[in-house]
Design a protein around this motif. Structure first.
Motif, PDB file in Angstrom:
ATOM      1  N   LYS A 106      -6.796   3.118  -0.569  1.00 57.60           N
ATOM      2  CA  LYS A 106      -6.826   4.019   0.593  1.00 57.60           C
ATOM      3  C   LYS A 106      -6.285   3.341   1.849  1.00 57.60           C
ATOM      4  O   LYS A 106      -6.449   2.140   2.036  1.00 57.60           O
ATOM      5  CB  LYS A 106      -8.266   4.466   0.861  1.00 57.60           C
ATOM      6  CG  LYS A 106      -8.864   5.301  -0.258  1.00 57.60           C
ATOM      7  CD  LYS A 106      -8.300   6.712  -0.252  1.00 57.60           C
ATOM      8  CE  LYS A 106      -8.893   7.562  -1.357  1.00 57.60           C
ATOM      9  NZ  LYS A 106      -8.263   7.301  -2.679  1.00 57.60           N
ATOM     10  N   LYS A 107      -5.669   4.152   2.698  1.00 56.29           N
ATOM     11  CA  LYS A 107      -5.226   3.637   3.993  1.00 56.29           C
ATOM     12  C   LYS A 107      -6.272   4.024   5.035  1.00 56.29           C
ATOM     13  O   LYS A 107      -6.302   5.147   5.511  1.00 56.29           O
ATOM     14  CB  LYS A 107      -3.861   4.209   4.372  1.00 56.29           C
ATOM     15  CG  LYS A 107      -3.284   3.550   5.621  1.00 56.29           C
ATOM     16  CD  LYS A 107      -1.967   4.162   6.048  1.00 56.29           C
ATOM     17  CE  LYS A 107      -0.810   3.652   5.218  1.00 56.29           C
ATOM     18  NZ  LYS A 107       0.502   3.982   5.809  1.00 56.29           N
ATOM     19  N   GLY A 108      -7.142   3.078   5.338  1.00 54.37           N
ATOM     20  CA  GLY A 108      -8.175   3.352   6.341  1.00 54.37           C
ATOM     21  C   GLY A 108      -7.667   2.956   7.714  1.00 54.37           C
ATOM     22  O   GLY A 108      -7.504   3.787   8.599  1.00 54.37           O
ATOM     23  N   CYS A 109      -7.403   1.672   7.884  1.00 52.77           N
ATOM     24  CA  CYS A 109      -7.008   1.158   9.197  1.00 52.77           C
ATOM     25  C   CYS A 109      -5.543   0.750   9.239  1.00 52.77           C
ATOM     26  O   CYS A 109      -4.928   0.716  10.291  1.00 52.77           O
ATOM     27  CB  CYS A 109      -7.867  -0.052   9.537  1.00 52.77           C
ATOM     28  SG  CYS A 109      -7.573  -1.439   8.418  1.00 52.77           S
ATOM     29  N   ASP A 110      -4.971   0.386   8.091  1.00 53.78           N
ATOM     30  CA  ASP A 110      -3.594  -0.112   7.991  1.00 53.78           C
ATOM     31  C   ASP A 110      -3.409  -1.438   8.730  1.00 53.78           C
ATOM     32  O   ASP A 110      -2.301  -1.812   9.054  1.00 53.78           O
ATOM     33  CB  ASP A 110      -2.611   0.940   8.535  1.00 53.78           C
ATOM     34  CG  ASP A 110      -1.250   0.871   7.822  1.00 53.78           C
ATOM     35  OD1 ASP A 110      -1.202   0.346   6.695  1.00 53.78           O
ATOM     36  OD2 ASP A 110      -0.251   1.322   8.408  1.00 53.78           O
ATOM     37  N   ARG A 111      -4.510  -2.157   8.994  1.00 55.65           N
ATOM     38  CA  ARG A 111      -4.432  -3.398   9.776  1.00 55.65           C
ATOM     39  C   ARG A 111      -5.320  -4.514   9.214  1.00 55.65           C
ATOM     40  O   ARG A 111      -5.683  -5.415   9.939  1.00 55.65           O
ATOM     41  CB  ARG A 111      -4.900  -3.134  11.217  1.00 55.65           C
ATOM     42  CG  ARG A 111      -3.989  -2.266  12.047  1.00 55.65           C
ATOM     43  CD  ARG A 111      -2.663  -2.969  12.330  1.00 55.65           C
ATOM     44  NE  ARG A 111      -1.916  -2.233  13.330  1.00 55.65           N
ATOM     45  CZ  ARG A 111      -1.240  -1.106  13.092  1.00 55.65           C
ATOM     46  NH1 ARG A 111      -1.218  -0.585  11.875  1.00 55.65           N
ATOM     47  NH2 ARG A 111      -0.586  -0.502  14.062  1.00 55.65           N
ATOM     48  N   GLY A 112      -5.703  -4.431   7.966  1.00 55.94           N
ATOM     49  CA  GLY A 112      -6.533  -5.500   7.400  1.00 55.94           C
ATOM     50  C   GLY A 112      -7.969  -5.478   7.858  1.00 55.94           C
ATOM     51  O   GLY A 112      -8.708  -6.431   7.629  1.00 55.94           O
ATOM     52  N   ALA A 113      -8.383  -4.373   8.475  1.00 55.85           N
ATOM     53  CA  ALA A 113      -9.698  -4.371   9.116  1.00 55.85           C
ATOM     54  C   ALA A 113     -10.719  -3.457   8.443  1.00 55.85           C
ATOM     55  O   ALA A 113     -11.769  -3.191   9.023  1.00 55.85           O
ATOM     56  CB  ALA A 113      -9.545  -3.986  10.590  1.00 55.85           C
ATOM     57  N   CYS A 114     -10.437  -2.966   7.219  1.00 58.64           N
ATOM     58  CA  CYS A 114     -11.442  -2.117   6.564  1.00 58.64           C
ATOM     59  C   CYS A 114     -11.613  -2.402   5.075  1.00 58.64           C
ATOM     60  O   CYS A 114     -12.675  -2.184   4.518  1.00 58.64           O
ATOM     61  CB  CYS A 114     -11.133  -0.636   6.790  1.00 58.64           C
ATOM     62  SG  CYS A 114      -9.778   0.006   5.784  1.00 58.64           S
ATOM     63  N   GLY A 115     -10.575  -2.855   4.408  1.00 53.25           N
ATOM     64  CA  GLY A 115     -10.686  -3.162   2.979  1.00 53.25           C
ATOM     65  C   GLY A 115     -10.433  -1.976   2.064  1.00 53.25           C
ATOM     66  O   GLY A 115     -10.462  -2.127   0.838  1.00 53.25           O
ATOM     67  N   GLY A 116     -10.156  -0.809   2.623  1.00 47.85           N
ATOM     68  CA  GLY A 116      -9.920   0.384   1.805  1.00 47.85           C
ATOM     69  C   GLY A 116      -8.719   0.251   0.884  1.00 47.85           C
ATOM     70  O   GLY A 116      -8.640   0.893  -0.159  1.00 47.85           O
ATOM     71  N   CYS A 117      -7.780  -0.621   1.265  1.00 46.46           N
ATOM     72  CA  CYS A 117      -6.520  -0.752   0.526  1.00 46.46           C
ATOM     73  C   CYS A 117      -6.555  -1.908  -0.469  1.00 46.46           C
ATOM     74  O   CYS A 117      -5.521  -2.319  -0.974  1.00 46.46           O
ATOM     75  CB  CYS A 117      -5.392  -1.009   1.516  1.00 46.46           C
ATOM     76  SG  CYS A 117      -5.621  -2.589   2.361  1.00 46.46           S
TER      77      CYS A 117
ATOM     78  N   LEU B 295       0.833  -1.214   0.000  1.00 48.45           N
ATOM     79  CA  LEU B 295       0.000   0.000   0.000  1.00 48.45           C
ATOM     80  C   LEU B 295       0.864   1.259   0.000  1.00 48.45           C
ATOM     81  O   LEU B 295       0.639   2.182  -0.800  1.00 48.45           O
ATOM     82  CB  LEU B 295      -0.933  -0.003   1.225  1.00 48.45           C
ATOM     83  CG  LEU B 295      -1.816   1.235   1.374  1.00 48.45           C
ATOM     84  CD1 LEU B 295      -2.765   1.391   0.192  1.00 48.45           C
ATOM     85  CD2 LEU B 295      -2.619   1.179   2.677  1.00 48.45           C
TER      86      LEU B 295
ATOM     87  N   ASN C 171      -5.393  -7.348   1.020  1.00 48.33           N
ATOM     88  CA  ASN C 171      -5.233  -6.106   1.778  1.00 48.33           C
ATOM     89  C   ASN C 171      -3.787  -5.662   1.555  1.00 48.33           C
ATOM     90  O   ASN C 171      -2.863  -6.238   2.139  1.00 48.33           O
ATOM     91  CB  ASN C 171      -5.457  -6.342   3.274  1.00 48.33           C
ATOM     92  CG  ASN C 171      -6.820  -6.916   3.589  1.00 48.33           C
ATOM     93  OD1 ASN C 171      -6.938  -8.068   3.984  1.00 48.33           O
ATOM     94  ND2 ASN C 171      -7.845  -6.124   3.405  1.00 48.33           N
TER      95      ASN C 171
ATOM     96  N   CYS D 162      -2.255  -3.300   2.700  1.00 39.38           N
ATOM     97  CA  CYS D 162      -1.625  -2.754   3.914  1.00 39.38           C
ATOM     98  C   CYS D 162      -0.912  -3.825   4.717  1.00 39.38           C
ATOM     99  O   CYS D 162      -0.079  -3.521   5.551  1.00 39.38           O
ATOM    100  CB  CYS D 162      -2.663  -2.055   4.790  1.00 39.38           C
ATOM    101  SG  CYS D 162      -3.876  -3.158   5.539  1.00 39.38           S
TER     102      CYS D 162
HETATM  103  S1  FES Z   1      -6.124  -0.069   5.164  1.00 33.67           S
HETATM  104 FE1  FES Z   1      -7.790  -1.035   6.134  1.00 33.67          FE
HETATM  105  S2  FES Z   1      -7.621  -3.036   5.337  1.00 33.67           S
HETATM  106 FE2  FES Z   1      -5.817  -2.127   4.623  1.00 33.67          FE
END
Ligand code: FES
Ligand SMILES: Cc1cc2nc3c(=O)[nH]c(=O)nc-3n(C[C@H](O)[C@H](O)[C@H](O)COP(=O)(O)OP(=O)(O)OC[C@H]3O[C@@H](n4cnc5c(N)ncnc54)[C@H](O)[C@@H]3O)c2cc1C
Ligand code: FES
Lengths: 215, 327
Positions: free
Chosen positions: A85-96, A72, A106, A108
């Motif tokens: 997009k970098k939403g959570c940076d932890r695999g927990a939103c799917g934005g990336c 990412l 993911n 990120c």
């Molecule tokens: S930034 Fe949220 S899943 Fe990767």
């Protein structure tokens, strides 16, 4: 994922070695020599930056990454592909979400170095020569976004759904986008956009799956 | 994330040699590892990537004796979609893999990484808090803090939960695993992968430093075998289970001949419940019977201040998984 990774990687690693500073790679010369023949051996990426090449949206892109750089960050900060997009940076939103080697990931939680030699498709890959992929057109047509932050990731999961099923039913679409959170609650319209695309609506000139949708 | 040396071996011997170095850690897809490294809760100086060892560690294949071999690098998505596991006897594996996390996580998460991911506990996974488990802190913070997702069973001085979906399914099918260490391969029961007394001071699994999981082995299931995995969770996607159960049952003439039951997400290790499963043997399936089995499975539960719900919900999940294997 059973294809021969060694050949794919060997190719990109040659590209990588061409651009790398000699000091950056341990045993670079020896590795380069064996790559050409077949058996490839251990490589080491020490702390510091390394020149690598990634196959993004059908093009080879050279860039500098550290061992710790995520895919990412490589896409956004090094290649200026800011769709993911970098939403959570932890695999927990799917934005990336992007497609790597034919599957959504993911980005990120994936190291950039792990993407060497693999076809990568980002949302930017769905607009070619100024023409949007029908799925993108249908996202616009169905107004399947509000703030739009989740949309690039949502589009990639939707694309993957269509790559795997020509006529997905509602449940299949819902399962396919279950790794993408939309704070604005656009899920219903996203499903409509996928259904419209499956039904052949939108400009079909670009209907063929984008790069990396081979599996 | 702190900087590290990234080592990409091309063969098992290379991987073993690299893994022997002090400060080195093995990495599969890195979903759990990268998460912990970003949190700075874990800061290895060398990360040894296993992903290029597909020829040795990848794929789902049949062995000569009819058992199935799940390569350590096989992904959850591959397991969930595998035609080799289409029969009812293997359903627990498919369901456990297919229900985990999100499509994106399942596309990359590997079998070994899933089973060996670190326990869930927000105290233990925080770099700022010093609890008993692996951090030399004075006490288990969850015992007095917010423990709504923690253990109700089988815990000692640390109430973390083992979060793997795949582990209880592998245990319910009494699977084995092969590892390689110092050039030697060893095959053991998956039950041996977890400590019997999961204490805070102990590792979460019994692998030795540098020991590499090669594959899991699933015995050929008879036609009459059925297995299932069921879980409760707060959200339909993204979420780890709050309680889970995997079961395997073999019936003959409407009577249960063999049974195994494994709980997960309620203890620091996936927890086989042989005493509860024994109640099923020689019986005809009924909700009344499953109710008794569920009570027995949680008979020694010691819920914490905020997670008593797990006992009742877990019992419901046990009944559900038993119905699924005997329908
Ligand atoms: S930034 Fe949220 S899943 Fe990767
Ligand atoms: C949003 C989200 C939701 C999730 N929900 C669930 C869920 O519902 N259920 C669930 O089970 N999981 C869930 N997970 C966790 C996820 O499934 C794990 O992080 C993943 O399976 C880890 O696999 P990996 O290949 O990335 O392992 P890695 O992160 O690469 O490794 C994990 C550990 O295993 C060790 N390891 C890996 N391979 C080997 C090997 N071959 N030999 C020896 N050691 C090895 C590594 O050293 C490391 O300690 C979720 C994750 C996210 C981000
Ligand atoms: S459109 Fe706002 S988060 Fe999805």
């Amino acid at each position: 994922m059973t294809e021969d990774r060694s050949t794919g990687s060997a190719f990109s690693r040659r590209a990588f070695l061409k651009g790398a500073s000699a000091a950056a790679v341990t045993g670079a010369a020896a590795t380069a020599a064996t790559h050409a023949r077949g058996p490839v051996e251990l490589e080491t990426f020490a702390p510091g930056t390394h020149a690598i090449a990634l196959q993004v949206n059908g093009k080879e892109q050279k860039l500098a990454v550290e061992s710790r750089t995520t895919l990412l960050d490589a896409l956004r900060d090094r290649l200026d592909l800011t769709g993911a997009k970098k939403g959570c940076d932890r695999g927990a939103c799917g934005g990336c979400t992007v497609i790597v080697d034919g599957v959504t990931v993911n980005s990120c939680l994936m190291l950039a170095i792990d993407a060497i030699g693999k076809p990568i498709t980002t949302v930017e890959g769905l607009a070619q020569g100024g023409v949007d992929h029908p799925l993108v057109q249908n996202f616009a047509h169905c107004d399947a976004m509000q703030c739009g932050f989740c949309t690039p990731g949502m589009v990639m999961s939707s694309l993957q759904c269509l790559n795997q099923n020509q006529q997905p039913d509602r449940q299949t679409i819902q399962r396919a986008i279950a790794g993408n959170i939309c704070r604005c609650g656009t899920y219903g319209r996203v499903c409509e956009a996928v259904e419209r695309t499956a039904a052949g609506r939108g400009d079909q000139a670009l209907r063929a799956p984008a790069h990396g949708g081979s599996k | 994330m702190k900087e590290f040396t990234y080592v990409l071996p091309r063969s098992l011997p290379e991987a073993e040699a690299a893994a022997k170095k002090p400060g080195a850690t093995l990495k599969a897809a890195g979903i759990d590892l990268v998460d912990r490294m970003k949190e700075r809760q874990f800061q290895p100086t060398e990360v040894v990537n296993l992903l290029l060892l597909q020829p040795d560690l990848g794929g789902i294949t049949a062995d000569a004796d009819g058992s199935m071999r799940i390569g350590a690098l096989a992904t959850l998505a591959q397991i969930a979609a595998s035609k080799d596991f289409a029969a009812e006897g293997y359903a627990a594996l498919r369901e456990a893999a297919g229900e985990a996390a999100t499509p994106q996580v399942r596309n990359r998460a590997t079998a070994a990484g899933n089973v060996l991911q670190q326990a869930r506990c927000w105290y233990l996974r925080s770099s700022e808090l010093h609890c008993l488990h692996g951090k030399d802190g004075p006490s288990c913070l969850a015992q007095v803090g917010d423990n709504r997702y923690h253990s109700v069973l089988g815990y000692h001085d640390c109430v973390r939960v083992h979060p793997s979906n795949l582990a209880p399914a592998l245990l319910a099918l009494d699977c084995e695993y092969t590892t390689q260490l110092a050039g030697k391969q060893q095959r053991r029961r998956v039950a041996d992968l977890f400590p019997l007394e999961p204490k805070a001071q102990l590792e979460e699994h019994t692998l030795l430093p540098g020991e590499i999981v090669i594959a899991f082995h699933v015995k050929a299931q008879p036609k009459s075998a059925r297995s299932a995995y069921r879980e409760s969770r707060e959200k339909l996607s993204f979420d780890w289970a709050t309680t889970a159960a995997a079961a395997r049952v073999v019936m003959d003439g409407g009577v249960i001949q063999e049974a195994s039951l494994v709980l997960a997400a309620v203890a620091p290790v996936p927890l086989p419940r042989p005493d509860a499963a024994k109640l099923l043997i020689g019986q005809k399936p009924s909700d009344e019977l499953f109710h008794r089995v569920a009570l027995r499975a949680f008979a020694d539960a010691r819920p914490l201040s905020h997670n008593a719900y797990k006992v009742q919900v877990g019992q419901a999940i046990v009944r559900e998984v038993l119905h699924a294997t005997t329908r």
